[in-house]
Design a protein around this motif. Sequence first.
Motif, PDB file in Angstrom:
ATOM      1  N   PHE A  94       0.837  -1.200   0.000  1.00 31.67           N
ATOM      2  CA  PHE A  94       0.000   0.000   0.000  1.00 31.67           C
ATOM      3  C   PHE A  94       0.876   1.256   0.000  1.00 31.67           C
ATOM      4  O   PHE A  94       0.594   2.228  -0.708  1.00 31.67           O
ATOM      5  N   GLN A  95       1.948   1.216   0.809  1.00 28.96           N
ATOM      6  CA  GLN A  95       2.846   2.363   0.861  1.00 28.96           C
ATOM      7  C   GLN A  95       3.589   2.550  -0.461  1.00 28.96           C
ATOM      8  O   GLN A  95       3.790   3.678  -0.911  1.00 28.96           O
ATOM      9  N   GLN A  96       3.987   1.440  -1.081  1.00 33.88           N
ATOM     10  CA  GLN A  96       4.689   1.537  -2.352  1.00 33.88           C
ATOM     11  C   GLN A  96       3.791   2.110  -3.431  1.00 33.88           C
ATOM     12  O   GLN A  96       4.212   2.947  -4.238  1.00 33.88           O
ATOM     13  N   GLN A  97       2.534   1.680  -3.458  1.00 34.00           N
ATOM     14  CA  GLN A  97       1.604   2.218  -4.449  1.00 34.00           C
ATOM     15  C   GLN A  97       1.411   3.713  -4.248  1.00 34.00           C
ATOM     16  O   GLN A  97       1.369   4.483  -5.203  1.00 34.00           O
ATOM     17  N   ALA A  98       1.304   4.138  -2.977  1.00 33.01           N
ATOM     18  CA  ALA A  98       1.139   5.559  -2.689  1.00 33.01           C
ATOM     19  C   ALA A  98       2.369   6.341  -3.125  1.00 33.01           C
ATOM     20  O   ALA A  98       2.272   7.457  -3.646  1.00 33.01           O
ATOM     21  N   ALA A  99       3.569   5.747  -2.923  1.00 32.07           N
ATOM     22  CA  ALA A  99       4.799   6.420  -3.315  1.00 32.07           C
ATOM     23  C   ALA A  99       4.900   6.544  -4.831  1.00 32.07           C
ATOM     24  O   ALA A  99       5.375   7.546  -5.368  1.00 32.07           O
ATOM     25  N   ALA A 102      -0.524   7.923  -8.650  1.00 35.96           N
ATOM     26  CA  ALA A 102      -1.438   7.578  -9.744  1.00 35.96           C
ATOM     27  C   ALA A 102      -1.434   8.702 -10.764  1.00 35.96           C
ATOM     28  O   ALA A 102      -1.181   9.853 -10.430  1.00 35.96           O
ATOM     29  N   PRO A 103      -1.723   8.379 -11.996  1.00 34.65           N
ATOM     30  CA  PRO A 103      -1.763   9.440 -13.006  1.00 34.65           C
ATOM     31  C   PRO A 103      -2.821  10.483 -12.681  1.00 34.65           C
ATOM     32  O   PRO A 103      -3.882  10.154 -12.160  1.00 34.65           O
ATOM     33  N   SER A 104      -2.531  11.736 -12.951  1.00 36.34           N
ATOM     34  CA  SER A 104      -3.448  12.820 -12.630  1.00 36.34           C
ATOM     35  C   SER A 104      -4.010  13.443 -13.894  1.00 36.34           C
ATOM     36  O   SER A 104      -3.364  13.456 -14.933  1.00 36.34           O
ATOM     37  N   PHE A 105      -5.204  13.963 -13.790  1.00 32.46           N
ATOM     38  CA  PHE A 105      -5.817  14.676 -14.894  1.00 32.46           C
ATOM     39  C   PHE A 105      -4.981  15.919 -15.186  1.00 32.46           C
ATOM     40  O   PHE A 105      -4.672  16.691 -14.292  1.00 32.46           O
ATOM     41  N   PRO A 106      -4.579  16.135 -16.429  1.00 33.65           N
ATOM     42  CA  PRO A 106      -3.709  17.277 -16.741  1.00 33.65           C
ATOM     43  C   PRO A 106      -4.323  18.602 -16.293  1.00 33.65           C
ATOM     44  O   PRO A 106      -5.475  18.906 -16.602  1.00 33.65           O
ATOM     45  N   ASP A 107      -3.533  19.344 -15.560  1.00 33.22           N
ATOM     46  CA  ASP A 107      -3.956  20.683 -15.119  1.00 33.22           C
ATOM     47  C   ASP A 107      -5.279  20.632 -14.357  1.00 33.22           C
ATOM     48  O   ASP A 107      -6.082  21.563 -14.418  1.00 33.22           O
ATOM     49  N   ARG A 108      -5.493  19.533 -13.618  1.00 34.05           N
ATOM     50  CA  ARG A 108      -6.775  19.420 -12.922  1.00 34.05           C
ATOM     51  C   ARG A 108      -6.986  20.564 -11.937  1.00 34.05           C
ATOM     52  O   ARG A 108      -8.080  21.132 -11.844  1.00 34.05           O
ATOM     53  N   PHE A 140      -9.199   3.759 -13.844  1.00 32.46           N
ATOM     54  CA  PHE A 140      -8.299   3.404 -14.938  1.00 32.46           C
ATOM     55  C   PHE A 140      -6.858   3.220 -14.469  1.00 32.46           C
ATOM     56  O   PHE A 140      -6.056   2.601 -15.169  1.00 32.46           O
ATOM     57  N   ALA A 141      -6.513   3.749 -13.292  1.00 31.40           N
ATOM     58  CA  ALA A 141      -5.182   3.511 -12.746  1.00 31.40           C
ATOM     59  C   ALA A 141      -5.032   2.068 -12.273  1.00 31.40           C
ATOM     60  O   ALA A 141      -3.937   1.514 -12.286  1.00 31.40           O
ATOM     61  N   ASP A 142      -6.135   1.449 -11.857  1.00 26.62           N
ATOM     62  CA  ASP A 142      -6.054   0.136 -11.218  1.00 26.62           C
ATOM     63  C   ASP A 142      -6.617  -1.015 -12.039  1.00 26.62           C
ATOM     64  O   ASP A 142      -6.239  -2.158 -11.840  1.00 26.62           O
ATOM     65  N   VAL A 143      -7.556  -0.761 -12.910  1.00 31.14           N
ATOM     66  CA  VAL A 143      -8.216  -1.865 -13.605  1.00 31.14           C
ATOM     67  C   VAL A 143      -7.220  -2.591 -14.505  1.00 31.14           C
ATOM     68  O   VAL A 143      -6.340  -1.974 -15.111  1.00 31.14           O
TER      69      VAL A 143
END
Length: 308
Positions: A94-99, A102-108, A140-143
Motif C-alpha cells: 500500500f505504501q509503495q503504491q502511494a509512493a 497515480a496518473p493525474s488529470f492534466p492541469d486538474r 483506470f489507474a487500477d483496472v
Amino acid sequence: MTSVAAGALPIGPPAPDEPGGADPQPILQALTNALADLSPQVRQAATYVLNHPGEVAVTSMRGLAQAAGVKPNTLVRMARAVGFEGYEDFRAPFQQQAADGAPSFPDRARFLRSINEGGRHGALLADMAAAGLGNVEALFADVQTAELKAAADLIDAARLTNVLGVGTAKPLAENFAYVATMAVDNVTAIPTIGLAIDDVARMRPDDVLVAMTFSPYRVEIIDAVRLATERGIPVISVSDSWASPILAPATHAFVVPTDSPLPFSSSIAAVALLEVLLAFVMADAPADVVGAIDAFHANRRAAGIYAP
C-alpha cells in the motif's frame, strides 16, 4: 476500482522484483475471500481496510486500529490471516503504491479553480468535477486489461449472459444489455418479469451472470449471486468495496469508486467500467460486430425510428 480474479490468495509478501509486487489489490481480494472465516474482531478490521484501503499507507497501525474500532494487535492477526508475518509486511504494498502515485488529470487543479466561481453553485460544480475525475482516474489507474478481457471472453462464449441490477444499478444493467444487443444476441437485462432469483434459477452452467450492487447492498442481488455460484454459473461482479458481499463468490470481481460530495453515490466510474467491458466484448466477439451494428441502425432508419 480494481479487478482481481477471485480466489487468488497471497502467500506472504511478494518479492520486490516480482511483477505486481507493489500491488495491494491481491491482498484486498484475499481479505474479501477470507471475511467469512475471520473472527468477529478481525473481520471488523478487515472490513474497515476493504472500505478504506487508501488509509493503510498513510495511517499508523494504532491510528488505523482506532478508526476501525479494534486493538492494534487485531491488525497483526488480520495480516497473518492472509499470509503475512506482520502488519508492516501487509502494509508495504500500500505504501509503495502511494509512493508511486497515480496518473493525474492534466492541469486538474487549474481546471477546478476555473470553475470554482459563482458562489455556492460554482463550488458545488468544482466539488462534483473533482469527485468525478478522481473516480475515473482511480478506476483506470487500477483496472487490469487481462481481467477485463477474461470477463469479456466469458460473455462472448456464453449461451446467455444475464445482466442484473436493481435500484440505481438497474439503468446501468439495462444500458449494458441494450448496447450489447446491437452487436451480439446473447445478452439480456434482468429481472425480466418477476424476481431476479427466478431468472437465475433458469440459467445453465454455460451461461454468465453479470451482477452489480452498491452500498447499501441489495439482498436480491446477493441471493442471486449466491444461487448462481451454487449452480456453477460464472459470475462477474461489480461493486464499490472489497467488503461487498457479491465479490468473494465471483469468478471476476471489479471494484469501482463511487465518491461524491452529495449524499448519494456517483455512478460515473461504474458507467466507465461497463463501457470498457462492453468494448472488450465487442472487440473479441466471433460475429461481425461492425456489420451487426450497421444492420441494427439500418433497420431502424428503414422503419422511420430515427428523425431525418
